[in-house]
Design a protein around this motif. Structure first.
Motif, short mmCIF file in Angstrom:
data_model
loop_
_atom_site.label_atom_id
_atom_site.label_comp_id
_atom_site.label_asym_id
_atom_site.label_seq_id
_atom_site.Cartn_x
_atom_site.Cartn_y
_atom_site.Cartn_z
N VAL A 30 33.04 44.35 39.59
CA VAL A 30 34.26 43.53 39.66
C VAL A 30 34.20 42.59 40.86
N GLU A 46 43.31 36.33 34.91
CA GLU A 46 42.73 36.05 36.22
C GLU A 46 42.60 34.54 36.42
N ARG A 178 41.44 40.40 41.84
CA ARG A 178 40.55 41.28 41.07
C ARG A 178 40.87 42.76 41.29
N TYR A 182 41.84 44.39 37.68
CA TYR A 182 40.78 45.16 37.05
C TYR A 182 40.70 46.62 37.53
#
Length: 616
Positions: A30, A46, A178, A182
Motif C-alpha cells: 500500500v 483515492e 492510503r 486501504y
C-alpha cells in the motif's frame, strides 16, 4: 498461573504472529503504491480525494514540509473539535439536549487535545456529557485521523532507512489517505458488522426503557457504539461512549468480542514490524523488532496475570478462597467483570498499555501493586511494546538507534543501522525525545503530588487563613472557585485523590504517564476534571505526541539523505538474537533508571506495605 490463563496468552500471541506477515506485506504494498486486491474497489476514491484536495501524489516532501503538514492537520482538527464541543447545543443529532454547559472551556480543551493526540483521556462521563454528533463528528473522527497520522509517521521513518541520498521522506497527505482507505476502513467495516451481530448497539435512539428480571423499569442509554468501538481498538485510541469503557456490556458484550478487541489492538503495530523489514529489504530486521516486542509483552502478561491470580495476603487472612477452582475464580476479582475473569482482565490491561490504546475492561486502580505496576511500566517504556499504530514502531526504532550507539561505544567504532551510519545528530534526536517525555512525566507528577493532601488528613483553608496568598490561587484552580473572593475558600480542601500514601502517588504518576504516553487509561481513583489537571494533562499530551514525532521526522530526513554503507566484518548484526537481547535491555534499563525512584514511591513500596499487613 492456571492452565486457562496460560492457554489464553499463548493462543492470543500465536494469532498475532499469524497476522503479522500477511498484514505487514499488504501495508508495504500500500505505502509503496503497488496495486493490491482492494485497488479495484477503492482506487477511484483515492484519486478523487487527491483531486478534490489538490494533492499531488508524486510530490516528495522534505521532513520539514512533512512535519508542517502533520502539524497543520492536527491543529485544525483540535480547533474544530474544541469549537464543536463548546457549541454542541447548536448542532443536530443531539437527542439528549446537551449544550455548552456540559463541556467547560478547560474540559473541552482537554478533550480536544486528548483525541487529537490519540490519547482519548476522558475526564467526563461520556453518556452524560457529549451528544451523538459530538461523539461521531467531533471525537470519533480523530480515531481515524490520529491513527492514520501515526501510521504515516512510521512509514516516513522507514523511508529514512530505506532511501539513499534522497531529499524527501514521502508525502504526508498521500500516506494518511492510503492508511485510512486501504488499512483502517476495510477492517473497521467488517469488524463493526461482527460487533453489531454480537449485540453491540448501532443506533441513534438515546434512551431505551426495559423491564429487568424482577420487572423493575430500567432506562438504558444507547448510541452509535459499534462504529466507534472498532476504530477505537484498531486505531489504538481507547475512548468509549460509556464511562465503564470496555467493561460495559454494550461496548464489550462477551468473550468473543473481548478477544477480537485484543487482536485489533495489536494487529497493525505487529504488522508494521514486518512492513519495516520488507521496505528496508531485510525481513529479518523486522522480525528482530517483533521478537523484542514479543519478549517484553509476554513477560508483562505473565507477571500481571500471576499477580492478580495470587490475590493479596489480606484476602487470605479473611479466609477468602484465593485459589481458582470449579466455579471460583480465586485471586483478586475487585474491579473486574465476572464475564471476563482475572485472566482476560489482566491480559487486556497488559495489551492496552503495551499499545497506546487505553481502553479498559477492568479498573487498573483495583489491581494489586505488582499487577498495577505492569501497565504503568508498559506506558513508561514509551509504549514501544508493539505500541500504538505507527507510534510503537517509530518509538522502538528510536531505541534501536540508542542500542546501536551503545554497541558502537563498546567496540569503538561508528555505529550503523540498516546500512546507515548513526552519527551525532541521530543520537541527539533520539535522546531529545526520550528526555522530553521523561521530564514531562516526572515534572508534572512532582508538581501535582505537592499540591495534594491525603484523604482523612486534608488541609482545610478558612477565611482566617486567607493571608496565605501563595496557596489561594492554586486552591482556586483546583476547586473551580473565584480567587478574588477569599470567602470562597472556606471548607475547600486540596484533595483530588481517593487514596493516601503510595497508592495515591501512583494515581498521579499513572495519570501523567498515560497522558505523555498518549494512552488514556487511568488509575481512576483520581478526580481529574479540574482546571489544573485539564490543562496540565493537555500540555503533557501535546508534548508526548509532537515532541516525539518531530525529532524522529528530523532523524528520518537526515537518514534519507545519507548513502548506504556496505556491511563489513566490524558491523554489528542487528537481525540477530544478540541484538534482540541488547534492544530489550536498553528499553528496560533506560526506563528503569529514569523512573525507578518514582516507581519506588508508588507500586513498589505499596507491595512491601501489603505484605507487611498495612493499609494501601
Amino acid at each position: 498461573m492456571n492452565t486457562h490463563n496460560t492457554l489464553q496468552i499463548v493462543i492470543f500471541f500465536l494469532l498475532i504472529l499469524a497476522i503479522t506477515k500477511p498484514l505487514g506485506a499488504f501495508m508495504a504494498n500500500v505505502f509503496e503504491g503497488r496495486r493490491t486486491f482492494l485497488h479495484p474497489v477503492l482506487s477511484w476514491l483515492e484519486n478523487g480525494i487527491y483531486k478534490v484536495c489538490g494533492v499531488n501524489r508524486d510530490e516528495d516532501q522534505k521532513w520539514t514540509t512533512y512535519a508542517l503538514a502533520m502539524l497543520c492537520f492536527s491543529v485544525v482538527g483540535l480547533v474544530v473539535t474544541y469549537a464543536l464541543l463548546r457549541l454542541q447545543g447548536l448542532v443536530p443529532l443531539n437527542p439528549q439536549g446537551y449544550n455548552g454547559s456540559q463541556m467547560t472551556p478547560d474540559l473541552a480543551y482537554n478533550t480536544a487535545t486528548s483525541f487529537t493526540t490519540n490519547t482519548n483521556w476522558q475526564s467526563y462521563v461520556p453518556e452524560q456529557t457529549v451528544s451523538y454528533f459530538s461523539n461521531m463528528i467531533s471525537l470519533a473522527i480523530h480515531n481515524w485521523m490520529s491513527a492514520a497520522t501515526g501510521i504515516a509517521i512510521a512509514v516516513a521513518l522507514i523511508r529514512g532507512f530505506s532511501r539513499k541520498s534522497a531529499n524527501g521522506i514521502g508525502n504526508f497527505w498521500v500516506d494518511c489517505t492510503r492508511a485510512t482507505l486501504y488499512v483502517l476502513f476495510p477492517i473497521c467495516l467488517i469488524g463493526a458488522v461482527v460487533m453489531v451481530a454480537n449485540g453491540i448497539p448501532q443506533s441513534f435512539q438515546y434512551l431505551k426503557d426495559v423491564a429487568g428480571l424482577e420487572g423493575a423499569k430500567q432506562t438504558i442509554p444507547l448510541g452509535a457504539v459499534a462504529s466507534q468501538e472498532i476504530i477505537k481498538m484498531l486505531g489504538t485510541n481507547g475512548g468509549g461512549l460509556f464511562n465503564a469503557n470496555s467493561a460495559h456490556p454494550f461496548e464489550n458484550p462477551n468473550n468473543l468480542i473481548n478477544f477480537l478487541q485484543l487482536l485489533c489492538i495489536f494487529a497493525i503495530p505487529a504488522g508494521l514490524t514486518y512492513t519495516f523489514g520488507k521496505l528496508v529489504g531485510n525481513t529479518k530486521q523486522g522480525w528482530a523488532i517483533f521478537a523484542a516486542m514479543s519478549a517484553m509483552f509476554l513477560a508483562g502478561a505473565v507477571v500481571c496475570v500471576q499477580a492478580e491470580q495470587s490475590a493479596t495476603p489480606q484476602l487470605a487472612a479473611l479466609h477468602i478462597q484465593t485459589a481458582s477452582g470449579p466455579g471460583q475464580p480465586g485471586g483478586n476479582m475487585e474491579g473486574k467483570e465476572t464475564r471476563f475473569g482475572i485472566g482476560s482482565s489482566a491480559l487486556f490491561a497488559t495489551v492496552t498499555t503495551d499499545a497506546s490504546c487505553g481502553a479498559v475492561n477492568s479498573m487498573h486502580d483495583s489491581f494489586t501493586p505488582i499487577g498495577g505496576l505492569v501497565p504503568l511500566f508498559n506506558i513508561l517504556t514509551g509504549e514501544v511494546i508493539f505500541g500504538g499504530v505507527g507510534a510503537g514502531l517509530y518509538g522502538m526504532l528510536m531505541f534501536c538507534i540508542i542500542a546501536v550507539f551503545i554497541a558502537g561505544l563498546m567496540v569503538g567504532r561508528t555505529p550503523e543501522y540498516i546500512g546507515k551510519k548513526i552519527q551525532k545528530f541521530e543520537v541527539q534526536m533520539a535522546m531529545l525525545a526520550t528526555l522530553i517525555l521523561a521530564a514531562n512525566i516526572l515534572g508534572w507528577t512532582a508538581l501535582s503530588a505537592n499540591m495534594h493532601y491525603p484523604p482523612g488528613d486534608a488541609k482545610t483553608f478558612t477565611k482566617d487563613q486567607k493571608a496565605d496568598e501563595g496557596k489561594l490561587p492554586m486552591l482556586a484552580m483546583l476547586n473551580h472557585v473565584n480567587a478574588s473572593d477569599p470567602s470562597n475558600y472556606e471548607g475547600d480542601t486540596v484533595n483530588n485523590l481517593n487514596n493516601s500514601g503510595a497508592h495515591g502517588f501512583s494515581e498521579i504518576l499513572y495519570s501523567y504517564a498515560s497522558a505523555v504516553g498518549n494512552n488514556g487509561s487511568a488509575f481512576a481513583g483520581i478526580t481529574a476534571n479540574t482546571p489544573h489537571y485539564n490543562f496540565t494533562l493537555s500540555i503533557a499530551m501535546l508534548f508526548g505526541r509532537f515532541f516525539m514525532i518531530i525529532p524522529l521526522l528530523a532523524m528520518a530526513g537526515s537518514l534519507a539523505s545519507k548513502k548506504s554503507v556496505p556491511a563489513s566484518a566490524g558491523t554489528f548484526p542487528t537481525d540477530s538474537g544478540t541484538f534482540v537481547l541488547l534492544l530489550v535491555g536498553v528499553v528496560i534499563i533506560v526506563n528503569a533508571l529514569t523512573f525507578f525512584p518514582a516507581l519506588s514511591l508508588g507500586p513498589i513500596v505499596e507491595q512491601f506495605q501489603m505484605h507487611a499487613g498495612k493499609t494501601f
